[in-house]
Every structure is written in structure tokens, then in C-alpha cells.
Design a protein around this motif. Structure first.
Motif, PDB file in Angstrom:
ATOM      1  N   LYS A 165      49.805  14.040 -16.385  1.00  0.00           N
ATOM      2  CA  LYS A 165      50.834  13.917 -17.416  1.00  0.00           C
ATOM      3  C   LYS A 165      50.206  13.759 -18.795  1.00  0.00           C
ATOM      4  CE  LYS A 165      54.773  11.070 -18.806  1.00  0.00           C
ATOM      5  NZ  LYS A 165      55.579   9.860 -18.494  1.00  0.00           N
ATOM      6  N   ASN A 168      48.716  17.132 -19.850  1.00  0.00           N
ATOM      7  CA  ASN A 168      49.767  18.069 -20.265  1.00  0.00           C
ATOM      8  C   ASN A 168      50.367  17.690 -21.605  1.00  0.00           C
ATOM      9  OD1 ASN A 168      49.468  19.611 -17.975  1.00  0.00           O
ATOM     10  ND2 ASN A 168      51.077  18.583 -16.826  1.00  0.00           N
ATOM     11  N   TYR A 172      50.389  20.063 -24.815  1.00  0.00           N
ATOM     12  CA  TYR A 172      51.635  20.375 -25.525  1.00  0.00           C
ATOM     13  C   TYR A 172      51.520  20.030 -27.008  1.00  0.00           C
ATOM     14  CZ  TYR A 172      56.498  20.189 -26.992  1.00  0.00           C
ATOM     15  OH  TYR A 172      57.666  20.371 -27.674  1.00  0.00           O
TER      16      TYR A 172
END
Length: 287
Positions: A165, A168, A172
Motif C-alpha cells: 500500500k 502504491n 501514485y
């Protein structure tokens, strides 16, 4: 005591529980044997420590063999629970425990070793005396260690997902510096088909009850199940909400007319009224 117990690590908690089970089993059997000796006058002046000593080595055999059960539980905890395989292992360990303590007991006695004596008396005796409580003990070990190893595997998985997480999120963040989340096309359902319309082809979007009408530069209009607010959040910044019933592609405007009521005139000469509340926004965009 419970407060202190809750502060220690899960691994130490499970070890403490196993030790407690072990101690309780030894004490229970010691008191049980002492009761039978005194109740049926099997021996005179027998002390608790003497009985405890005779029971301890038998439970040490049980503890030593439980290492195989713990290792088996560790390998199986990440898989679907197979109670049959656990049952086979536990029964096998109980039989082996009974056999070992029977051999030790006959060697400690004054009797000459023989297989008939071993199986005819000692194995039979210890099977009735030890097998039930040994079985319960191994079941307790299997349950405790299964939950421990399963929880350990889940913790590792949670850590991996947490790291994924975080990775990512960083990706992003990096991508968002070079891209935005605005859509480049509208996907409109027409019957059993889907019409893909590039947003650059859109002149303006008109509210129509619970739907909207998308007007394009090809003099065609498409009805879409959506709201102006939802589309306004998805479209790029050159699409302005100029009226409660209209969103306009500002790349498609020819002029802003202030005669009578403010309105935008598009390249196809369509006139879109501009509300007073949105007039400043339109002026700022043009300016």
C-alpha cells in the motif's frame, strides 16, 4: 496478573499457556495417583514428592514428542485445516509415548525384560492410565500452536500488504505530478452498444432530468445516465459549469455576449446562458 499477561508478546503468551498446561497435567496426575495409593492402601508413607518424581519423567517424554506436533502444526497452519491428519499424528504420538514410558518403566523395575511382559502388562496399563490425558494434552498443544502460527502468518501478510500500500501510494504520488485524474473520454451506453466520445469533441453538456445530453461538434447529441455535478468532477478544467443546467467546453466558445442576459456563443452558434453566480468564473477563465 491478567494485565501483566496481556503486556507480553503473543509468542511468550503461547509458551506460558503450554507450560501452564504441562504443570497442571503433572500436578493433577500426581494428586490422582497419591489419592489412589492412600485410598486403596497400595503403599505406606508415600510422599507427594516421590509420586511427583515418578510422574515427571513420563510427562517429559510427552513434552519431547510434542516437538513433532508443533513442527507439524507449523507446516500445516498456512493450509486448510485437515483434522484427519492432526488426528493421525496425535494418535501416533500417544502410542509412541505409551510405548516409550512402558520400556523405561520395565527397565527401572526388577523384572526381566520380555516382550510379552512389556505388551501384556506395561503397555496395557499405561494405555489406560496415560492415553486419555496424553491425547487431551496433545489436542491442547495442537489448538494453541495452530492459532499462534495462523496469527503469525496473518501478521506477516498484513505487513506485506502495508508495504505494498505504501509503495502504491508513493507511485501514485509520483504519477500524479505528471498526470491528472480527469477523464479523456465519455463512455455512453446506446442500446446494447457503447459509444466512446473524446471529451475534445464535446461542445457542451445539458441537464435533462436525471440524465444529461452530451452535444458534440458533429451536430449529434447523446443521452447519458449521469449528473452535471458528477461529470464536472471528472472533466478537465476547461469545462466550466456556467449554469445550473449547462457545462461548456471553453475551448469551443466564440464569444461572451453581455447583451440583455450574459451568454456564451459557441462555434456552432449555439447560445448558452450564463448565470450571475457563474459569470465571474467565466470572466476569470477568459481573462
Amino acid at each position: 496478573m491478567f494485565r501483566f499477561f496481556s503486556k507480553i508478546s503473543p509468542k511468550k503468551q503461547h509458551i506460558a499457556i503450554i507450560i501452564l498446561v504441562f504443570i497442571m497435567a503433572i500436578l493433577f496426575e500426581t494428586f490422582q495417583q497419591l489419592y489412589y495409593i492412600k485410598r486403596f492402601s497400595l503403599a505406606q508413607n508415600v510422599q507427594f514428592t516421590e509420586v511427583l518424581k515418578s510422574q515427571s519423567y513420563k510427562w517429559l517424554v510427552w513434552v519431547a514428542l510434542s516437538a513433532f506436533l508443533i513442527r507439524f502444526t507449523k507446516t500445516k497452519s498456512s493450509q486448510n485445516t485437515n483434522y484427519f491428519s492432526y488426528g493421525i499424528i496425535i494418535i501416533g504420538l500417544v502410542i509412541l509415548s505409551v510405548f516409550i514410558i512402558s520400556v523405561i518403566q520395565i527397565l527401572l523395575s526388577d523384572e526381566a525384560f520380555s516382550w510379552s511382559l512389556l505388551f501384556g502388562e506395561y503397555v496395557t496399563f499405561f494405555a489406560f492410565q496415560k492415553a486419555p490425558i496424553y491425547t487431551l494434552g496433545y489436542i491442547a498443544i495442537a489448538v494453541i500452536m495452530h492459532f499462534y502460527f495462523t496469527n503469525e502468518a496473518l501478521q506477516i501478510k498484513v505487513e506485506e500488504l502495508s508495504e505494498l500500500k505504501k509503495t502504491n501510494a508513493n507511485l501514485y504520488k509520483e504519477l500524479s505530478k505528471h498526470n491528472d485524474d480527469n477523464t479523456t473520454v465519455l463512455n455512453i451506453k446506446i442500446g446494447n452498444k457503447r459509444k466512446i466520445i473524446p471529451v475534445t469533441d464535446i461542445y457542451w453538456i445539458e441537464a435533462d432530468d436525471y440524465c444529461v445530453k452530451v452535444h458534440t461538434n458533429k451536430n449529434t447529441s447523446y443521452t447519458m445516465r449521469s449528473s452535471l455535478k458528477a461529470l464536472n468532477d471528472k472533466l478537465s478544467s476547461n469545462f466550466l459549469r456556467v449554469h445550473r443546467k449547462a457545462i461548456v467546453n471553453m475551448d469551443m466558445i466564440k464569444e461572451l455576449n453581455f447583451s440583455n442576459t450574459p451568454k456564451l456563443i459557441l462555434y456552432n452558434n449555439i447560445e448558452i446562458p450564463v448565470s450571475k453566480s457563474n459569470l465571474k468564473l467565466v470572466k476569470n477563465f477568459i481573462g
